[in-house]
Design a protein around this motif. Structure first.
Motif, short mmCIF file in Angstrom:
data_model
loop_
_atom_site.label_atom_id
_atom_site.label_comp_id
_atom_site.label_asym_id
_atom_site.label_seq_id
_atom_site.Cartn_x
_atom_site.Cartn_y
_atom_site.Cartn_z
N GLU A 49 17.15 -19.59 38.49
CA GLU A 49 15.89 -19.68 39.22
C GLU A 49 16.12 -19.49 40.72
N ALA A 50 17.19 -20.11 41.23
CA ALA A 50 17.52 -19.96 42.65
C ALA A 50 17.80 -18.50 42.99
N LEU A 51 18.48 -17.79 42.09
CA LEU A 51 18.77 -16.37 42.31
C LEU A 51 17.48 -15.57 42.39
N ASN A 52 16.55 -15.82 41.46
CA ASN A 52 15.27 -15.10 41.48
C ASN A 52 14.49 -15.35 42.76
N ILE A 53 14.48 -16.61 43.23
CA ILE A 53 13.78 -16.95 44.47
C ILE A 53 14.42 -16.23 45.65
N ALA A 54 15.75 -16.25 45.71
CA ALA A 54 16.46 -15.60 46.82
C ALA A 54 16.21 -14.10 46.85
N LYS A 55 16.23 -13.47 45.68
CA LYS A 55 16.03 -12.02 45.63
C LYS A 55 14.60 -11.63 46.02
N GLN A 56 13.63 -12.45 45.66
CA GLN A 56 12.24 -12.17 46.02
C GLN A 56 11.97 -12.43 47.50
N ARG A 57 12.60 -13.50 48.03
CA ARG A 57 12.29 -13.93 49.40
C ARG A 57 13.15 -13.22 50.46
N TYR A 58 14.41 -12.94 50.11
CA TYR A 58 15.34 -12.36 51.09
C TYR A 58 15.84 -11.02 50.55
N LYS A 59 15.05 -10.00 50.79
CA LYS A 59 15.29 -8.69 50.18
C LYS A 59 16.64 -8.07 50.55
N ASP A 60 17.12 -8.34 51.76
CA ASP A 60 18.36 -7.70 52.22
C ASP A 60 19.61 -8.51 51.89
N LEU A 61 19.44 -9.63 51.23
CA LEU A 61 20.56 -10.50 50.93
C LEU A 61 21.32 -10.00 49.71
N GLU A 62 22.63 -9.76 49.89
CA GLU A 62 23.46 -9.32 48.76
C GLU A 62 23.94 -10.58 48.04
N ILE A 63 23.36 -10.86 46.88
CA ILE A 63 23.57 -12.14 46.21
C ILE A 63 23.57 -11.95 44.70
N ASP A 64 24.33 -12.79 44.00
CA ASP A 64 24.34 -12.72 42.54
C ASP A 64 24.74 -14.09 41.98
N GLY A 65 24.45 -14.27 40.70
CA GLY A 65 24.75 -15.52 40.02
C GLY A 65 24.03 -15.56 38.68
N PRO A 66 24.27 -16.57 37.90
CA PRO A 66 25.30 -17.58 38.06
C PRO A 66 26.69 -16.95 37.92
N LEU A 67 27.64 -17.45 38.71
CA LEU A 67 29.00 -16.96 38.66
C LEU A 67 29.99 -18.13 38.64
N GLN A 68 30.94 -18.05 37.72
CA GLN A 68 32.05 -18.99 37.81
C GLN A 68 32.92 -18.59 39.00
N PHE A 69 33.68 -19.53 39.52
CA PHE A 69 34.43 -19.24 40.75
C PHE A 69 35.40 -18.08 40.55
N ASP A 70 36.07 -18.03 39.40
CA ASP A 70 37.04 -16.95 39.19
C ASP A 70 36.35 -15.59 39.14
N ALA A 71 35.18 -15.53 38.53
CA ALA A 71 34.44 -14.27 38.46
C ALA A 71 33.90 -13.87 39.83
N ALA A 72 33.65 -14.85 40.68
CA ALA A 72 33.12 -14.56 42.01
C ALA A 72 34.19 -14.03 42.95
N ILE A 73 35.44 -14.48 42.78
CA ILE A 73 36.47 -14.16 43.78
C ILE A 73 37.52 -13.17 43.32
N ASP A 74 37.69 -13.01 42.00
CA ASP A 74 38.76 -12.16 41.48
C ASP A 74 38.18 -10.91 40.82
N GLU A 75 38.59 -9.74 41.32
CA GLU A 75 37.99 -8.49 40.86
C GLU A 75 38.31 -8.19 39.39
N LYS A 76 39.51 -8.52 38.95
CA LYS A 76 39.86 -8.26 37.54
C LYS A 76 39.01 -9.11 36.60
N THR A 77 38.84 -10.38 36.96
CA THR A 77 38.01 -11.26 36.14
C THR A 77 36.55 -10.80 36.17
#
Length: 492
Positions: free
Chosen positions: A388-416
């Motif tokens: 829900e937070a992701l949907n709100i952010a994408k609607q409200r802040y159009k230029d924000l490069e954002i994604d989720g839900p993400l586990q920490f390893d998937a967020a920081i490690d390209e192979k994962t």
């Protein structure tokens, strides 16, 4: 390629041959070339050879370098970076001559560190292509390219490789100091009775990074200044108990709070409190930022700001982020300090505020909303809130490069990320991490700080109209210095 960093080998004759060959070839392409030798060693024959034929710049001799390094490695490295950046402005090409000798500290590890601090590609003299050296460079450069030179190397075939793009703690500190100096804002420090505050003020004024206002009795401050052997002559000192600004400030406080039942006499007494007085200095633009908390609670620091400085338009929540300075990159963690259990809307706002903070420090934000689940792989109240937070952010802040839900390893490690979230432009590349609640955020930042030898700078408060920042009551002098610098950069 406008710079390279030559890592020398053990064979001085080969070092001389290859360095001269490289310089001869580079000089044909770059007429305005200089050699930068960060540390000049007394017995360095190659330095002496090159000194007579090229423009050669240095910062430290070996003895002074060792003393400076041991005393304050961060300041030592910042001096090297500053000298290197100055040379880049003056010359077409900067050829960095790596360490010849640095006492018992060795050279290869420091050479790699300095090359990453300078973002200067490494050319390493490595006869017989020693696999140990090759492996070390691959690991420490995290896949960034480098060139290995041996006796068969032909400088006519010199390989052009891109400049590095590391953001080391030393480079982040250098960039932060440079940004603060360029802005030259005024920061008020209300806790002048604390020795750490005065010692930090001395450092900040000595380096001419910001203008400072100290609150308190001038006679007492001057006595402490003398006792601690400091120089605070450039600081403005205001006594918040007797200042001529009190009446005007009390009126402004009363007007801001009378709807909440505040009386005029109450405002007159309250404004003499150093935190209220300092916050009003910022509110009335007599100062650009405030840093407090060395002997004041977070609630006491934030309360006046919430009463009359208020939050920025489109933001309803104050949050606290930390810069996590790892070996070769800087991450943003939020909210690690204020919001205990933020709603999805508040998480979206924290993400936006954190991205704006990152941008202020020249970091292009890629924002990950963290969870125990990635994408649609899991379910539960917390995961649903993150979605829900992701949907709100994408609607409200159009230029924000954002994604989720993400586990920490998937967020920081390209192979994962490729296996868990292959179509995401954020997964594997995130540098701004938004946690689902204060519990997770606070635990994580302290775990990274203590186990990964990461420097944590913060909390930096976000969302307020003006920079009002909070120190830990256990803060060190360096913490105060860093927080003042970051507060100055936050100021408009």
């Amino acid at each position: 390629m406008r710079t390279l960093y030559l890592v020398r080998g053990k064979d001085e004759n080969l070092n001389s041959k290859l360095a001269k060959s490289l310089l001869e070839n580079l000089s044909k392409k770059h007429k305005n070339l200089c050699i930068f030798c960060p540390v000049k060693s007394k017995d360095d024959s190659l330095f002496a050879e090159l000194d007579s034929n090229f423009k050669l710049e240095t910062v430290f001799d070996e003895q002074d370098a060792l003393k400076s390094y041991v005393c304050d490695v961060s300041l030592f490295t910042q001096k090297l970076i500053a000298s290197f950046e100055d040379l880049k402005q003056k010359y077409d090409f900067v050829f960095v001559l790596g360490l010849f000798n640095f006492g018992s500290l060795g050279t290869l590890e420091l050479d790699v560190k300095f090359a990453k601090d300078f973002n200067s590609p490494i050319f390493a003299i490595n006869p017989n292509k020693d696999s140990t050296v090759s492996f070390y460079l691959k690991e420490k450069l995290c896949g960034a390219p480098f060139v290995e030179l041996d006796e068969n190397f032909n400088s006519q075939d010199i390989k052009e490789i891109p400049q590095y793009d590391f953001l080391t703690p030393s480079r982040f500190s250098y960039k932060s100091v440079s940004l603060a100096k360029a802005k030259k804002k005024t920061v008020v420090l209300p806790e002048s009775d604390d020795e750490r505050i005065l010692q930090a003020a001395h450092i900040l004024l000595e380096q001419d990074i910001v203008n400072l206002i100290l609150l308190g009795d001038e006679k007492e401050i001057r006595e402490k200044e003398k006792e601690l052997k400091l120089n605070l002559s450039k600081a403005q000192i205001i006594n918040n108990k007797t200042s001529e600004l009190i009446k005007n400030f009390a009126t402004k406080l009363y007007e801001a709070r009378k709807h909440k039942g505040m009386q005029e006499n109450e405002a007159l007494e309250l404004i003499k409190d150093r935190t209220y007085f300092a916050t009003m200095l910022v509110h009335t633009k007599k100062a650009d930022a405030m840093v407090s908390g060395a002997s004041t609670t977070t609630a006491e620091t934030i309360r006046p700001a919430l009463q009359f400085v208020k939050t920025k338009e489109g933001v309803s929540i104050v949050s606290g982020m930390f810069f996590m300075l790892l070996e070769d990159r800087v991450l943003v963690f939020a909210d690690c300090a204020v919001a205990t259990n933020p709603s999805p809307e508040q998480i979206a706002e924290i993400a936006y505020s954190s991205a704006k903070t990152a941008q202020a420090f020249d970091i292009k934000p890629k924002v990950a909303l963290l969870s125990y689940s990635t994408g649609n792989s899991g379910s539960g109240t917390s995961v649903d809130a993150t979605k829900e937070a992701l949907n709100i952010a994408k609607q409200r802040y159009k230029d924000l490069e954002i994604d989720g839900p993400l586990q920490f390893d998937a967020a920081i490690d390209e192979k994962t990320a490729k296996s868990k979230m292959p179509n995401s432009t954020v997964a594997g590349k995130a540098n701004v991490f938004i946690f689902p609640d204060l519990n997770a955020a606070n635990i994580c930042y302290k775990a990274v700080q203590r186990t990964a030898k990461s420097l944590a700078i913060g909390p930096i408060l976000q969302g307020l109209n003006k920079p009002i920042n909070d120190l830990s009551r256990g803060c060190l002098v360096d913490d105060v210095v860093n927080t003042v610098i970051l507060s100055a950069i936050q100021a408009d």
